[in-house]
Design an enzyme around this catalytic site. Structure first.
Site: not given
Length: 154
Positions: A109, A121
């Site tokens: 998260e 990411y």
């Protein structure tokens, strides 16, 4: 211990690393983990690592795994050491490590407002899976979390 770049290494976090790790956490998070949270991670046998060079801690990562899934719980690099590729190099090493262990996925998260981390990411191949409304505490309320995952076995 694994060499990253520029003399930095990724190694297992120890008790004596906690003051530096907590200082980095305090400097990088609006609602930081406490030293006790990190100790609880040790006690739960989570994968706790530091990014270090010559005894100086530049960052850390904490991951947990169940069966063939890995959850990236926390990663941070000291503000003075950011934008040097340390998080990218550490994550690349962790991904390779978990691939060798035949793990299936890494989940995470990330705060919706953390554009730099989201871009990192995405560059590493993580895919958007959804969001959790009001997941993160902020100084004055709540913030959504973006859910992401990376398939480790193709």
């Amino acid at each position: 211990m694994t060499a990253l770049h520029a003399g930095f290494q990724l190694r297992t976090m120890g008790d004596n690393d906690l003051p530096a790790v907590v200082a980095i956490e305090d400097a990088t998070q609006p609602t930081p983990w406490t030293e006790q949270v990190f100790r609880d991670c040790f006690n739960s046998h989570y994968d706790c690592r530091v990014i270090a060079r010559d005894g100086d801690i530049a960052g850390f990562a904490v991951l947990s795994s169940v069966l063939d899934e890995v959850h990236l719980l926390n990663i941070a690099v000291a503000p003075a050491m950011q934008r040097r590729g340390l998080a990218w190099a550490a994550l690349r090493e962790l991904i390779a490590d978990y691939q060798q262990r035949s793990m299936g996925y890494i989940y995470l998260e990330v705060r919706a407002s953390n554009q730099g981390a989201r871009q990192l990411y995405e560059r590493l191949g993580f895919q958007l899976n959804g969001e959790r409304k009001n997941y993160y505490r902020t100084v004055d309320g709540r913030e959504d979390a973006i859910l992401m995952s990376l398939a480790l076995q193709h």
